[in-house]
Design a protein around this motif. Structure first.
Motif, PDB file in Angstrom:
ATOM      1  N   LYS A 192      60.380  37.149  25.973  1.00  0.00           N
ATOM      2  CA  LYS A 192      61.093  36.424  24.922  1.00  0.00           C
ATOM      3  C   LYS A 192      60.182  35.570  24.040  1.00  0.00           C
ATOM      4  CE  LYS A 192      65.025  36.110  28.114  1.00  0.00           C
ATOM      5  NZ  LYS A 192      65.621  37.363  27.684  1.00  0.00           N
ATOM      6  N   VAL A 193      58.892  35.545  24.348  1.00  0.00           N
ATOM      7  CA  VAL A 193      57.935  34.760  23.560  1.00  0.00           C
ATOM      8  C   VAL A 193      56.725  35.634  23.240  1.00  0.00           C
ATOM      9  CG1 VAL A 193      58.643  32.505  24.461  1.00  0.00           C
ATOM     10  CG2 VAL A 193      56.914  33.827  25.672  1.00  0.00           C
ATOM     11  N   PRO A 194      56.022  35.342  22.131  1.00  0.00           N
ATOM     12  CA  PRO A 194      54.925  36.213  21.689  1.00  0.00           C
ATOM     13  C   PRO A 194      53.571  35.917  22.334  1.00  0.00           C
ATOM     14  CG  PRO A 194      55.336  34.547  20.031  1.00  0.00           C
ATOM     15  CD  PRO A 194      56.378  34.334  21.101  1.00  0.00           C
ATOM     16  N   ILE A 195      53.540  35.836  23.670  1.00  0.00           N
ATOM     17  CA  ILE A 195      52.265  35.688  24.366  1.00  0.00           C
ATOM     18  C   ILE A 195      51.594  37.057  24.430  1.00  0.00           C
ATOM     19  CG2 ILE A 195      51.166  35.115  26.574  1.00  0.00           C
ATOM     20  CD1 ILE A 195      53.432  33.131  27.063  1.00  0.00           C
ATOM     21  N   LEU A 196      50.317  37.112  24.121  1.00  0.00           N
ATOM     22  CA  LEU A 196      49.595  38.379  24.100  1.00  0.00           C
ATOM     23  C   LEU A 196      49.552  38.995  25.493  1.00  0.00           C
ATOM     24  CD1 LEU A 196      46.589  37.328  21.822  1.00  0.00           C
ATOM     25  CD2 LEU A 196      48.683  38.531  21.151  1.00  0.00           C
ATOM     26  N   ASN A 197      49.770  40.305  25.579  1.00  0.00           N
ATOM     27  CA  ASN A 197      49.747  40.986  26.877  1.00  0.00           C
ATOM     28  C   ASN A 197      48.409  40.805  27.574  1.00  0.00           C
ATOM     29  OD1 ASN A 197      52.373  41.948  26.648  1.00  0.00           O
ATOM     30  ND2 ASN A 197      51.725  43.846  25.638  1.00  0.00           N
ATOM     31  N   GLY A 198      47.319  40.773  26.804  1.00  0.00           N
ATOM     32  CA  GLY A 198      45.989  40.613  27.375  1.00  0.00           C
ATOM     33  C   GLY A 198      45.724  39.231  27.920  1.00  0.00           C
ATOM     34  N   HIS A 199      46.649  38.290  27.669  1.00  0.00           N
ATOM     35  CA  HIS A 199      46.507  36.916  28.161  1.00  0.00           C
ATOM     36  C   HIS A 199      47.363  36.666  29.404  1.00  0.00           C
ATOM     37  CE1 HIS A 199      45.094  35.161  24.027  1.00  0.00           C
ATOM     38  NE2 HIS A 199      44.321  36.136  24.485  1.00  0.00           N
ATOM     39  N   VAL A 200      47.973  37.720  29.926  1.00  0.00           N
ATOM     40  CA  VAL A 200      48.829  37.595  31.111  1.00  0.00           C
ATOM     41  C   VAL A 200      48.091  38.216  32.294  1.00  0.00           C
ATOM     42  CG1 VAL A 200      51.040  38.191  32.171  1.00  0.00           C
ATOM     43  CG2 VAL A 200      50.918  37.675  29.715  1.00  0.00           C
ATOM     44  N   TYR A 201      47.747  37.389  33.266  1.00  0.00           N
ATOM     45  CA  TYR A 201      46.925  37.823  34.395  1.00  0.00           C
ATOM     46  C   TYR A 201      47.756  37.873  35.673  1.00  0.00           C
ATOM     47  CZ  TYR A 201      42.975  37.252  31.269  1.00  0.00           C
ATOM     48  OH  TYR A 201      42.100  37.382  30.219  1.00  0.00           O
ATOM     49  N   SER A 202      48.277  39.063  35.939  1.00  0.00           N
ATOM     50  CA  SER A 202      49.038  39.291  37.162  1.00  0.00           C
ATOM     51  C   SER A 202      48.112  39.881  38.221  1.00  0.00           C
ATOM     52  CB  SER A 202      50.204  40.251  36.898  1.00  0.00           C
ATOM     53  OG  SER A 202      49.718  41.481  36.365  1.00  0.00           O
ATOM     54  N   ILE A 203      48.566  39.914  39.460  1.00  0.00           N
ATOM     55  CA  ILE A 203      47.719  40.425  40.536  1.00  0.00           C
ATOM     56  C   ILE A 203      47.724  41.959  40.512  1.00  0.00           C
ATOM     57  CG2 ILE A 203      48.278  38.397  41.934  1.00  0.00           C
ATOM     58  CD1 ILE A 203      49.813  40.338  43.818  1.00  0.00           C
ATOM     59  N   ASN A 204      46.725  42.532  41.128  1.00  0.00           N
ATOM     60  CA  ASN A 204      46.630  43.979  41.283  1.00  0.00           C
ATOM     61  C   ASN A 204      47.575  44.410  42.401  1.00  0.00           C
ATOM     62  OD1 ASN A 204      45.940  46.650  41.671  1.00  0.00           O
ATOM     63  ND2 ASN A 204      43.733  46.302  41.672  1.00  0.00           N
ATOM     64  N   ASP A 205      48.613  45.154  42.053  1.00  0.00           N
ATOM     65  CA  ASP A 205      49.610  45.543  43.054  1.00  0.00           C
ATOM     66  C   ASP A 205      49.339  46.927  43.643  1.00  0.00           C
ATOM     67  OD1 ASP A 205      50.173  46.896  40.736  1.00  0.00           O
ATOM     68  OD2 ASP A 205      52.352  46.688  40.870  1.00  0.00           O
ATOM     69  N   ASN A 206      48.148  47.465  43.377  1.00  0.00           N
ATOM     70  CA  ASN A 206      47.803  48.791  43.886  1.00  0.00           C
ATOM     71  C   ASN A 206      46.792  48.744  45.024  1.00  0.00           C
ATOM     72  OD1 ASN A 206      49.407  50.335  42.010  1.00  0.00           O
ATOM     73  ND2 ASN A 206      47.910  49.798  40.432  1.00  0.00           N
ATOM     74  N   VAL A 207      46.500  47.553  45.531  1.00  0.00           N
ATOM     75  CA  VAL A 207      45.523  47.394  46.606  1.00  0.00           C
ATOM     76  C   VAL A 207      46.143  46.560  47.724  1.00  0.00           C
ATOM     77  CG1 VAL A 207      43.538  47.589  45.041  1.00  0.00           C
ATOM     78  CG2 VAL A 207      44.534  45.330  45.510  1.00  0.00           C
ATOM     79  N   THR A 208      45.419  46.370  48.795  1.00  0.00           N
ATOM     80  CA  THR A 208      45.905  45.533  49.889  1.00  0.00           C
ATOM     81  C   THR A 208      46.011  44.087  49.426  1.00  0.00           C
ATOM     82  OG1 THR A 208      43.703  45.010  50.733  1.00  0.00           O
ATOM     83  CG2 THR A 208      44.750  47.039  51.543  1.00  0.00           C
ATOM     84  N   VAL A 209      46.774  43.276  50.141  1.00  0.00           N
ATOM     85  CA  VAL A 209      46.938  41.881  49.763  1.00  0.00           C
ATOM     86  C   VAL A 209      45.604  41.143  49.815  1.00  0.00           C
ATOM     87  CG1 VAL A 209      47.572  41.127  52.101  1.00  0.00           C
ATOM     88  CG2 VAL A 209      48.343  39.811  50.124  1.00  0.00           C
ATOM     89  N   GLU A 210      44.755  41.492  50.773  1.00  0.00           N
ATOM     90  CA  GLU A 210      43.431  40.871  50.863  1.00  0.00           C
ATOM     91  C   GLU A 210      42.591  41.194  49.633  1.00  0.00           C
ATOM     92  OE1 GLU A 210      39.553  40.645  53.867  1.00  0.00           O
ATOM     93  OE2 GLU A 210      41.219  42.008  54.319  1.00  0.00           O
ATOM     94  N   ASP A 211      42.593  42.468  49.220  1.00  0.00           N
ATOM     95  CA  ASP A 211      41.830  42.858  48.037  1.00  0.00           C
ATOM     96  C   ASP A 211      42.442  42.261  46.771  1.00  0.00           C
ATOM     97  OD1 ASP A 211      40.015  44.273  49.529  1.00  0.00           O
ATOM     98  OD2 ASP A 211      40.987  46.214  49.219  1.00  0.00           O
ATOM     99  N   ALA A 212      43.758  42.127  46.753  1.00  0.00           N
ATOM    100  CA  ALA A 212      44.416  41.528  45.588  1.00  0.00           C
ATOM    101  C   ALA A 212      43.971  40.087  45.401  1.00  0.00           C
ATOM    102  CB  ALA A 212      45.928  41.602  45.743  1.00  0.00           C
ATOM    103  N   ALA A 213      43.865  39.338  46.505  1.00  0.00           N
ATOM    104  CA  ALA A 213      43.402  37.953  46.436  1.00  0.00           C
ATOM    105  C   ALA A 213      41.957  37.888  45.962  1.00  0.00           C
ATOM    106  CB  ALA A 213      43.543  37.283  47.798  1.00  0.00           C
ATOM    107  N   THR A 214      41.114  38.772  46.490  1.00  0.00           N
ATOM    108  CA  THR A 214      39.702  38.814  46.088  1.00  0.00           C
ATOM    109  C   THR A 214      39.574  39.143  44.608  1.00  0.00           C
ATOM    110  OG1 THR A 214      39.034  39.499  48.319  1.00  0.00           O
ATOM    111  CG2 THR A 214      37.478  39.916  46.528  1.00  0.00           C
ATOM    112  N   ASP A 215      40.326  40.149  44.160  1.00  0.00           N
ATOM    113  CA  ASP A 215      40.282  40.545  42.747  1.00  0.00           C
ATOM    114  C   ASP A 215      40.744  39.413  41.840  1.00  0.00           C
ATOM    115  OD1 ASP A 215      39.453  43.003  43.619  1.00  0.00           O
ATOM    116  OD2 ASP A 215      41.316  44.070  43.132  1.00  0.00           O
ATOM    117  N   TYR A 216      41.800  38.719  42.251  1.00  0.00           N
ATOM    118  CA  TYR A 216      42.352  37.664  41.405  1.00  0.00           C
ATOM    119  C   TYR A 216      41.363  36.509  41.282  1.00  0.00           C
ATOM    120  CZ  TYR A 216      46.431  35.643  39.062  1.00  0.00           C
ATOM    121  OH  TYR A 216      47.313  35.161  38.121  1.00  0.00           O
TER     122      TYR A 216
END
Length: 314
Positions: free
Chosen positions: A142-166
């Motif tokens: 609902k707001v014009p925040i750039l997609n490239g400025h939204v940092y979500s976690i990697n949901d294609n790896v294990t939770v441990e790797d997701a934390a490391t990546d983030y």
């Protein structure tokens, strides 16, 4: 520490070092009851750069939270050129909907916003339990925040790797100062971290008595044993949360009243007092603001109204 009750009858001002009048059932207290104001403040020893704001309704809380976020955003962009904000899930996102409305949807510099999550559930982004999903549906779309400025976690790896990546992603953004760095330590210094508090006193995905509370060097960690489902989550550590320039903790509902009391009240100190994560939120150099509805603040109010009040027990 300043304690505020807000009413729609008065404009909202942020960070003003004066006590507002206390409102009860929508009515301003009479002059002879002004002593209650002093009793409320006197009941809590001032903590460094802390405020407590209490609201009669969820609408008043949402309006003030929107104004608070707006002002922190404007200050951060003016001083740094960016606004790095970390969110949690739960009811917090619903309170941010005011930012999607006038005047904020037109006046905020959304191009300078960078979105992170202080914690996230290790599920697919389209899963019903995903904080990213609820945030996107209720706010980001609902707001014009750039997609490239939204940092979500990697949901294609294990939770441990997701934390490391983030953590790696955040470290790269700290290097170029999109995210600031604390002057007291090497932790990232987010402009604002927004948190809920659970009925057990947890914040982000830092739960009572969990080993994750003891981490000092990690910025992001993971857990596989959350006491509430889903069990796998990533979370900011306490040093990262406490290094933020601004931290806001939102509490709603009577089921949060005990947790709020033990997190805030100096009457909850002592060897028998429970050690809850929310009480460990103590900004290193920043400012902490509690946003409480009347139900979640009920034990704080009871303490000021009755000297013989018996402290709640977990």
């Amino acid at each position: 520490m300043f304690i505020f009750f807000f009413s729609h009858r008065h404009p909202v001002h942020i960070y003003l070092p004066r006590l507002w009048r206390v409102f009860e059932k929508g009515q301003m207290l009479t002059a002879e009851n002004r002593t209650m104001e002093r009793e409320i403040v006197a009941s809590y020893e001032p903590k460094k750069n802390s405020e407590i704001r209490m609201f009669e309704s969820s609408d008043e809380m949402a309006a003030d939270l929107a104004e608070y976020i707006s002002q922190v955003s404007e200050i951060s962009i003016k001083e740094r050129g960016y606004f790095a904000i970390a969110l949690s899930g739960g009811p917090l996102i619903s309170f941010m909907r005011k930012l999607c409305e006038a005047p904020y949807n037109k006046t905020l510099d959304w191009s300078k916003w960078y979105i992170f999550w202080a914690d996230e559930r290790a599920v697919a982004k389209n899963h019903v339990d995903s904080y990213y999903k609820s945030t996107k549906e209720d706010f980001l779309s609902k707001v014009p925040i750039l997609n490239g400025h939204v940092y979500s976690i990697n949901d294609n790896v294990t939770v441990e790797d997701a934390a490391t990546d983030y953590e790696f992603v955040i470290r790269q953004l700290v290097k170029i100062r999109t995210v600031g760095v604390s002057e007291s330590n090497d932790c990232p210094k987010f402009d604002l971290i927004l948190l809920n508090i659970g009925s057990d006193g947890h914040v982000a995905s830092l739960f009572p008595d969990h080993p994750a509370l003891e981490l000092k060097e990690d910025w992001v960690t993971y857990i596989t044993d959350s006491p509430v489902p889903p069990p796998e989550r990533i979370t900011f550590t306490l040093p990262v949360i406490n290094s933020a320039s601004n931290i806001a903790v939102v509490a709603t509902g009577e089921d949060k009243a005990k947790a709020v009391y033990f997190a805030i009240s100096d009457g909850a100190e002592g060897p028998d007092a429970p050690s809850i994560p929310a009480r460990m939120i103590q900004p290193t150099d920043g400012k902490l603001v509690w946003f409480l509805d009347k139900a979640s603040a009920s034990f704080l109010e009871a303490k000021t109204k009755n000297d013989g009040y018996e402290h709640p027990k977990y």
